[in-house]
Design a protein around this motif. Sequence first.
Motif, short mmCIF file in Angstrom:
data_model
loop_
_atom_site.label_atom_id
_atom_site.label_comp_id
_atom_site.label_asym_id
_atom_site.label_seq_id
_atom_site.Cartn_x
_atom_site.Cartn_y
_atom_site.Cartn_z
N LEU A 52 0.90 -1.11 -0.09
CA LEU A 52 -0.11 0.07 -0.10
C LEU A 52 0.76 1.27 -0.15
O LEU A 52 1.68 1.53 0.83
N LEU A 53 0.90 2.17 -0.98
CA LEU A 53 1.73 3.13 -1.17
C LEU A 53 1.32 4.39 -0.44
O LEU A 53 -0.03 4.65 -0.53
N SER A 54 1.95 4.75 0.60
CA SER A 54 1.44 5.95 1.15
C SER A 54 2.12 7.09 0.51
O SER A 54 2.65 6.91 -0.36
N ARG A 55 1.89 8.46 1.05
CA ARG A 55 2.50 9.53 0.35
C ARG A 55 3.60 10.05 1.28
O ARG A 55 3.76 11.29 0.94
N HIS A 56 3.95 9.64 2.39
CA HIS A 56 5.08 9.97 3.54
C HIS A 56 5.33 8.76 4.09
O HIS A 56 4.24 8.12 4.52
N GLU A 57 6.61 8.59 4.25
CA GLU A 57 6.89 7.33 5.34
C GLU A 57 6.23 7.54 6.58
O GLU A 57 5.85 6.36 6.89
N GLN A 58 6.10 8.85 6.97
CA GLN A 58 5.38 8.71 8.47
C GLN A 58 4.06 8.04 8.18
O GLN A 58 3.46 7.19 9.25
N GLY A 59 3.31 8.24 7.38
CA GLY A 59 1.83 7.85 7.17
C GLY A 59 2.01 6.16 6.91
O GLY A 59 1.23 5.66 7.36
N PHE A 64 -1.85 10.95 13.67
CA PHE A 64 -1.81 9.68 13.85
C PHE A 64 -3.08 9.03 13.05
O PHE A 64 -3.09 8.19 12.59
N GLY A 65 -4.19 9.74 13.29
CA GLY A 65 -5.50 9.10 13.02
C GLY A 65 -5.94 8.80 11.42
O GLY A 65 -6.27 7.66 11.35
N LEU A 66 -5.49 9.65 10.56
CA LEU A 66 -6.01 9.02 9.41
C LEU A 66 -5.07 7.93 8.87
O LEU A 66 -5.76 6.96 8.20
N PRO A 67 -3.80 7.94 8.98
CA PRO A 67 -3.09 6.66 8.49
C PRO A 67 -3.41 5.65 9.29
O PRO A 67 -3.31 4.44 8.78
N ALA A 68 -3.45 5.79 10.52
CA ALA A 68 -3.96 4.66 11.45
C ALA A 68 -5.27 4.14 10.95
O ALA A 68 -5.44 2.91 10.92
N ALA A 69 -6.20 4.83 10.56
CA ALA A 69 -7.38 4.28 9.96
C ALA A 69 -7.15 3.45 8.79
O ALA A 69 -7.97 2.64 8.56
N GLN A 124 -2.05 14.35 3.30
CA GLN A 124 -1.66 13.74 2.18
C GLN A 124 -1.94 12.22 1.86
O GLN A 124 -2.23 11.78 0.93
N GLU A 125 -2.36 11.72 3.23
CA GLU A 125 -2.61 10.21 2.92
C GLU A 125 -4.39 10.14 2.56
O GLU A 125 -4.87 9.09 2.10
N LEU A 126 -4.85 11.14 2.19
CA LEU A 126 -6.09 11.09 1.35
C LEU A 126 -5.93 10.58 0.18
O LEU A 126 -6.98 9.80 -0.60
N THR A 127 -4.89 10.90 -0.46
CA THR A 127 -4.40 10.24 -1.83
C THR A 127 -4.37 8.54 -1.69
O THR A 127 -4.81 7.92 -2.64
N THR A 128 -4.03 8.03 -0.29
CA THR A 128 -4.04 6.59 -0.24
C THR A 128 -5.55 6.16 -0.39
O THR A 128 -5.71 5.00 -0.73
N ILE A 129 -6.44 6.84 0.21
CA ILE A 129 -7.83 6.60 0.55
C ILE A 129 -8.45 6.51 -0.95
O ILE A 129 -9.06 5.35 -1.39
N LYS A 130 -7.95 7.33 -1.94
CA LYS A 130 -8.31 7.61 -3.14
C LYS A 130 -8.02 6.32 -3.72
O LYS A 130 -8.67 5.85 -4.77
N ARG A 131 -6.87 6.05 -3.91
CA ARG A 131 -6.06 5.13 -4.66
C ARG A 131 -6.56 3.77 -4.49
O ARG A 131 -6.82 2.91 -5.24
N ARG A 132 -6.91 3.43 -3.10
CA ARG A 132 -7.54 2.07 -2.75
C ARG A 132 -8.77 2.06 -2.65
O ARG A 132 -9.39 0.87 -2.03
N LYS A 133 -9.56 3.19 -2.91
CA LYS A 133 -10.97 3.29 -2.66
C LYS A 133 -11.34 2.79 -1.21
O LYS A 133 -12.42 1.90 -1.09
N LEU A 134 -10.52 3.08 -0.45
CA LEU A 134 -10.97 2.53 0.99
C LEU A 134 -12.13 3.25 1.73
O LEU A 134 -12.25 4.61 1.53
N PRO A 135 -13.17 2.81 2.27
CA PRO A 135 -14.45 3.52 2.83
C PRO A 135 -14.25 4.02 4.17
O PRO A 135 -15.01 4.14 5.24
N VAL A 136 -13.12 4.78 4.31
CA VAL A 136 -12.58 5.40 5.74
C VAL A 136 -13.70 6.54 5.84
O VAL A 136 -13.60 7.24 4.95
N LYS A 137 -14.34 6.64 7.14
CA LYS A 137 -14.99 7.81 7.23
C LYS A 137 -14.29 8.70 8.13
O LYS A 137 -13.72 8.41 9.01
#
Lengths: 561, 91
Positions: A48-55, A415-420, A446-459
């Motif tokens: 799963l490609l993040s957009r920052h290593e911290q993410g 923490f919250g967005l990438p942990a989700a 920036q991790e919103l892009t990860t959600i978009k890429r994988r179409k993850l249903p995170v609220k």
Amino acid sequence: MESGQKMRGADAVIKVLAAHGVTTVFGYPGGAIMPIYDALYGHPVEHLLSRHEQGAAFAAVGYARASGKTGVCFATSGPGATNLITSLSDALLDSVPVVAITGQVSTAVIGTDAFQEIDVLGMSLSCTKHSFMVTDINELIPTLYKAFEIAASGRPGPVLVDIPKDIQIAELEYKTPLLTVTEEPAPEVTAIDAARELLQQAKKPILYVGGGVGMAGAVDHLRQFIDKTGIPSVATLKGLGAIAHGTKGYLGMLGMHGGKAANLAVQSCDLLIVVGARFDDRVTGRLATFAGNAKVLHLDIDIAEINKLRQADVAISADFRQVLPALAASLDMQAELTQWQQEVEDLYREHQWDYQHPGDLIYAPAMLRRLANKLPEDSVVSCDVGQHQMWVAQHMWFRRPEDHLSSAGLGTMGFGLPAAIGAQVARPDATVVTVSGDGSFMMNVQELTTIKRRKLPVKILLIDNQKLGMVKQWQQLFFEQRYSETDLSDNPDFVLMASAFDIPGRTIHRAEEVEAALDEMLATPGPFMLHVAIDDAFNVWPLVPPGACNSDMMDQMEKQT
Amino acid sequence: MMHAVELRLKPQPEVLERVLRVTRHRGFTVTELTMTANEDSTLKVNFDVESERVIGLLTHQLTKLFDVLDCQVLTSSTVPVGAETPASVSA
């Protein structure tokens, strides 16, 4: 591939991951880790490609915490590795099993200030449970096996393996190393007897439950212990979910923003039974006065936590899954505790949360309570750090510790967005909600892009008071209302920003909109952003001022509008 | 308090860094240190530390390090390890 087959070190890395049941790796490629990414290409272990290593590393933390498995992340040398540091520190303080694999420049140029070279092993010493740099291809596979063993055994934690590029491309013959599995120690009979004696003497015992219970897989054992003994209980931020919501005598979170009933009960107990907790300063307030009249029975797998901050009368450092049933056996305290149980019940009734809030503005605690009541059984809530984090801890409830992901020890905004994201990957059928604040959310946006890429249903439930709310609250209370750099009124249009990542959303301002908006968010099949505008006058109550005794809680001060 | 501590360590290149980092971070100051190689290729480190904190806080943390094979406190005293006891101080 069979054992004994020749392959590159990079291929062996992926094979070891697969052998450990790893199905997803979170990471970001770069020069010094390219052979490993090449080995990953087309392999069943997904990335799963993040957009920052911290993410990426926070996603690995979220994955681990939501699933109980070890999370894995990749980063390249230099800046890739330095970007992992915050997340690894977070995993260290919250005892989360993570294996981080970093590429390193080739061994021949280590120490020459080569391009993207930094001493990652040196940097890792203070933010990991253990770390390795592999300089011999024959040590690669045994080292990776050791890394997984160390990360998950005893008190879990992050382990980093730094692999120079020449090791990644060197050839080896794959051999599965002989495994030595670390067994958690069994409790000693004499210690159990001493603990049982303490319990039998106690008139006002209380359980102070921390994150160690969930990490030990001892939630059911703890619940059975409570059922058998009837001992009242409180939990730390990481301990939330270990005790079932609605359990008689359970008073929720204690500490700086704990409930009044929880803090007052702990202050008046005569036996503090500490289970997988560590007397953190956010829990104890002024340490010398914390449960000042109580004896202490301390149960922790990490012997270094025993007597670190508070001397224990009896301590047991062993597997909770053995300790708790052993203590409960032949112990029947229910009858002797009737008076204390009634006292605790009276505290509970006297200090229940009040969600009746007059006016049109959205009252975040009431909204979060409503959200908790709406969430389906298989749900995960991650949060960021600040006022919203404390409101989540105070007003939401969780079925299991793995359903509540909060950066407790390090208190890391972002923490919250990438942990989700990690939690959603670990539990694809779960409803995953990240509750964030307008300050924290921008830290790893920036991790919103990860959600978009994988179409993850995170609220995403974004509580926006246009302030760094917790810092502002302290400025208001303890720094003479000098609001230095906490104004965020120039925030972006969050819903518009989400739409740029194909995430639908809406903004609400009024209390009457909450119910329908929560329903819309939860009913939306894919990701959704609910942006909630609240008044910055709302603070987190109660609050134990820094250095004060936990019985000296400040209460709600703002005028309710 | 002063304490003389003896460690047996795995021969990892960074092992001394690990020990010294933990020692500093946990509130102890190293006043003397020697390291020698044992015949079995492990390393022996003897060091004196000074702190107002209880020595167990350090030894528990050192014992947790994976490259620390053994950790013993040899002596503890209120005067520097190895220094002669002043005549005015009773033993």
